[in-house]
Motif scaffolding. Sequence first.
Motif, PDB file in Angstrom:
ATOM      1  N   ASP A   7      33.995  26.906  38.754  1.00  0.00           N
ATOM      2  CA  ASP A   7      34.521  28.203  38.323  1.00  0.00           C
ATOM      3  C   ASP A   7      33.413  29.115  37.788  1.00  0.00           C
ATOM      4  OD1 ASP A   7      34.006  26.717  36.049  1.00  0.00           O
ATOM      5  OD2 ASP A   7      35.865  27.251  35.034  1.00  0.00           O
ATOM      6  N   ASP A   8      32.229  29.019  38.388  1.00  0.00           N
ATOM      7  CA  ASP A   8      31.075  29.745  37.859  1.00  0.00           C
ATOM      8  C   ASP A   8      31.278  31.258  37.852  1.00  0.00           C
ATOM      9  OD1 ASP A   8      28.570  29.368  36.594  1.00  0.00           O
ATOM     10  OD2 ASP A   8      27.536  30.074  38.389  1.00  0.00           O
ATOM     11  N   GLU A   9      31.910  31.816  38.860  1.00  0.00           N
ATOM     12  CA  GLU A   9      32.123  33.272  38.880  1.00  0.00           C
ATOM     13  C   GLU A   9      33.019  33.709  37.722  1.00  0.00           C
ATOM     14  OE1 GLU A   9      30.501  35.632  40.621  1.00  0.00           O
ATOM     15  OE2 GLU A   9      29.321  33.938  41.352  1.00  0.00           O
ATOM     16  N   GLN A  10      34.069  32.954  37.452  1.00  0.00           N
ATOM     17  CA  GLN A  10      34.942  33.274  36.323  1.00  0.00           C
ATOM     18  C   GLN A  10      34.197  33.097  35.005  1.00  0.00           C
ATOM     19  OE1 GLN A  10      35.792  31.096  38.773  1.00  0.00           O
ATOM     20  NE2 GLN A  10      37.586  31.969  39.766  1.00  0.00           N
ATOM     21  N   LEU A  12      30.959  33.434  34.546  1.00  0.00           N
ATOM     22  CA  LEU A  12      30.027  34.560  34.433  1.00  0.00           C
ATOM     23  C   LEU A  12      30.756  35.844  34.038  1.00  0.00           C
ATOM     24  CD1 LEU A  12      27.755  33.761  37.484  1.00  0.00           C
ATOM     25  CD2 LEU A  12      27.068  33.722  35.070  1.00  0.00           C
ATOM     26  N   ASP A  13      31.945  36.054  34.592  1.00  0.00           N
ATOM     27  CA  ASP A  13      32.744  37.230  34.199  1.00  0.00           C
ATOM     28  C   ASP A  13      33.056  37.188  32.707  1.00  0.00           C
ATOM     29  OD1 ASP A  13      32.735  38.223  36.793  1.00  0.00           O
ATOM     30  OD2 ASP A  13      34.771  37.510  37.246  1.00  0.00           O
ATOM     31  N   ALA A  14      33.443  36.001  32.219  1.00  0.00           N
ATOM     32  CA  ALA A  14      33.754  35.857  30.798  1.00  0.00           C
ATOM     33  C   ALA A  14      32.502  36.087  29.953  1.00  0.00           C
ATOM     34  CB  ALA A  14      34.334  34.469  30.524  1.00  0.00           C
ATOM     35  N   LEU A  15      31.388  35.506  30.360  1.00  0.00           N
ATOM     36  CA  LEU A  15      30.139  35.700  29.632  1.00  0.00           C
ATOM     37  C   LEU A  15      29.774  37.181  29.569  1.00  0.00           C
ATOM     38  CD1 LEU A  15      27.516  34.730  28.283  1.00  0.00           C
ATOM     39  CD2 LEU A  15      26.599  34.333  30.586  1.00  0.00           C
ATOM     40  N   ASN A  16      29.845  37.854  30.680  1.00  0.00           N
ATOM     41  CA  ASN A  16      29.501  39.279  30.719  1.00  0.00           C
ATOM     42  C   ASN A  16      30.462  40.131  29.897  1.00  0.00           C
ATOM     43  OD1 ASN A  16      27.151  39.001  32.259  1.00  0.00           O
ATOM     44  ND2 ASN A  16      28.353  38.881  34.134  1.00  0.00           N
ATOM     45  N   SER A  17      31.718  39.705  29.781  1.00  0.00           N
ATOM     46  CA  SER A  17      32.691  40.480  29.006  1.00  0.00           C
ATOM     47  C   SER A  17      32.341  40.527  27.520  1.00  0.00           C
ATOM     48  CB  SER A  17      34.105  39.914  29.192  1.00  0.00           C
ATOM     49  OG  SER A  17      34.281  38.713  28.451  1.00  0.00           O
ATOM     50  N   PHE A  18      31.560  39.561  27.056  1.00  0.00           N
ATOM     51  CA  PHE A  18      31.157  39.547  25.651  1.00  0.00           C
ATOM     52  C   PHE A  18      29.996  40.493  25.370  1.00  0.00           C
ATOM     53  CE2 PHE A  18      33.203  35.305  25.934  1.00  0.00           C
ATOM     54  CZ  PHE A  18      34.183  35.519  24.988  1.00  0.00           C
ATOM     55  N   ALA A  19      29.338  40.990  26.405  1.00  0.00           N
ATOM     56  CA  ALA A  19      28.230  41.955  26.282  1.00  0.00           C
ATOM     57  C   ALA A  19      27.177  41.506  25.263  1.00  0.00           C
ATOM     58  CB  ALA A  19      28.772  43.339  25.934  1.00  0.00           C
ATOM     59  N   VAL A  20      26.786  40.245  25.331  1.00  0.00           N
ATOM     60  CA  VAL A  20      25.814  39.701  24.390  1.00  0.00           C
ATOM     61  C   VAL A  20      24.443  39.469  25.030  1.00  0.00           C
ATOM     62  CG1 VAL A  20      26.428  37.278  24.734  1.00  0.00           C
ATOM     63  CG2 VAL A  20      25.544  38.023  22.530  1.00  0.00           C
ATOM     64  N   LEU A  49      22.543  30.979  26.648  1.00  0.00           N
ATOM     65  CA  LEU A  49      23.625  31.482  27.494  1.00  0.00           C
ATOM     66  C   LEU A  49      23.144  31.419  28.941  1.00  0.00           C
ATOM     67  CD1 LEU A  49      24.575  34.514  25.256  1.00  0.00           C
ATOM     68  CD2 LEU A  49      25.729  32.309  25.383  1.00  0.00           C
ATOM     69  N   VAL A  50      23.926  30.762  29.781  1.00  0.00           N
ATOM     70  CA  VAL A  50      23.536  30.551  31.167  1.00  0.00           C
ATOM     71  C   VAL A  50      24.101  31.674  32.022  1.00  0.00           C
ATOM     72  CG1 VAL A  50      23.573  28.953  33.115  1.00  0.00           C
ATOM     73  CG2 VAL A  50      23.446  28.061  30.777  1.00  0.00           C
ATOM     74  N   ASP A  51      23.199  32.528  32.472  1.00  0.00           N
ATOM     75  CA  ASP A  51      23.525  33.672  33.332  1.00  0.00           C
ATOM     76  C   ASP A  51      23.451  33.223  34.790  1.00  0.00           C
ATOM     77  OD1 ASP A  51      24.034  36.285  34.091  1.00  0.00           O
ATOM     78  OD2 ASP A  51      22.216  37.135  33.217  1.00  0.00           O
ATOM     79  N   PHE A 122      42.332  33.694  26.480  1.00  0.00           N
ATOM     80  CA  PHE A 122      41.423  34.837  26.434  1.00  0.00           C
ATOM     81  C   PHE A 122      40.959  35.215  27.829  1.00  0.00           C
ATOM     82  CE2 PHE A 122      37.355  36.957  25.918  1.00  0.00           C
ATOM     83  CZ  PHE A 122      37.666  37.911  24.980  1.00  0.00           C
ATOM     84  N   GLY A 123      40.844  34.238  28.691  1.00  0.00           N
ATOM     85  CA  GLY A 123      40.374  34.481  30.047  1.00  0.00           C
ATOM     86  C   GLY A 123      40.486  33.221  30.851  1.00  0.00           C
ATOM     87  N   SER A 124      40.083  33.282  32.075  1.00  0.00           N
ATOM     88  CA  SER A 124      40.271  32.121  32.950  1.00  0.00           C
ATOM     89  C   SER A 124      39.130  31.117  32.862  1.00  0.00           C
ATOM     90  CB  SER A 124      40.431  32.591  34.397  1.00  0.00           C
ATOM     91  OG  SER A 124      39.274  33.293  34.805  1.00  0.00           O
ATOM     92  N   ALA A 125      37.947  31.517  32.425  1.00  0.00           N
ATOM     93  CA  ALA A 125      36.822  30.592  32.374  1.00  0.00           C
ATOM     94  C   ALA A 125      36.843  29.791  31.086  1.00  0.00           C
ATOM     95  CB  ALA A 125      35.512  31.358  32.495  1.00  0.00           C
ATOM     96  N   ARG A 126      36.430  28.546  31.190  1.00  0.00           N
ATOM     97  CA  ARG A 126      36.391  27.688  30.015  1.00  0.00           C
ATOM     98  C   ARG A 126      35.099  27.848  29.240  1.00  0.00           C
ATOM     99  NH1 ARG A 126      36.498  22.115  32.517  1.00  0.00           N
ATOM    100  NH2 ARG A 126      35.063  23.271  33.786  1.00  0.00           N
ATOM    101  N   TYR A 127      33.986  27.952  29.943  1.00  0.00           N
ATOM    102  CA  TYR A 127      32.698  27.872  29.292  1.00  0.00           C
ATOM    103  C   TYR A 127      31.876  29.114  29.563  1.00  0.00           C
ATOM    104  CZ  TYR A 127      34.404  23.224  29.637  1.00  0.00           C
ATOM    105  OH  TYR A 127      35.207  22.125  29.568  1.00  0.00           O
ATOM    106  N   VAL A 128      31.172  29.514  28.537  1.00  0.00           N
ATOM    107  CA  VAL A 128      30.276  30.642  28.675  1.00  0.00           C
ATOM    108  C   VAL A 128      28.887  30.191  28.287  1.00  0.00           C
ATOM    109  CG1 VAL A 128      32.054  32.353  28.386  1.00  0.00           C
ATOM    110  CG2 VAL A 128      30.859  31.550  26.377  1.00  0.00           C
TER     111      VAL A 128
END
Length: 128
Positions: A7-10, A12-20, A49-51, A122-128
């Motif tokens: 689920d890497d795309e999800q 990454l979407d979750a990680l990017n949503s945090f704008a950190v 954080l793994v981009d 909060f979203g579909s991804a488990r890990y950010v």
Amino acid sequence: MFPRPFDDEQRLDALNSFAVLDTPAEPVFDRITSLVSRIFGVPIALISLVDRNRQWFKACVGLDVRETSRDLAFCAHAILSDAVMVVPDAQADPRFKNSQLVVGPPHIRFYAGAPLSQPRDFGSARYV
């Protein structure tokens, strides 16, 4: 080549949503890495954080870099599971024994990492 979660795309979407990513250092995160380094007696402690193609360090003790390529990242393996990943001897682990980070500076020998997670609602991804 580094592994990718199913689920890497999800993720990454979750990680990017945090704008950190690529934000300035923050004292609260720096205190966490300093505390971890002292408690466990380790020279390096990171909040990583793994981009898409890199791992970026929000907080860092013991390294002079702010990011590395994802293909070098132990953390790229840690995000594959919800369990804490422990590598007792990186020189003996087939995934890492030839890594630049093991055979050269910073000469990693031990690694422990846990994926950051967010609530499922909060979203579909488990890990950010």
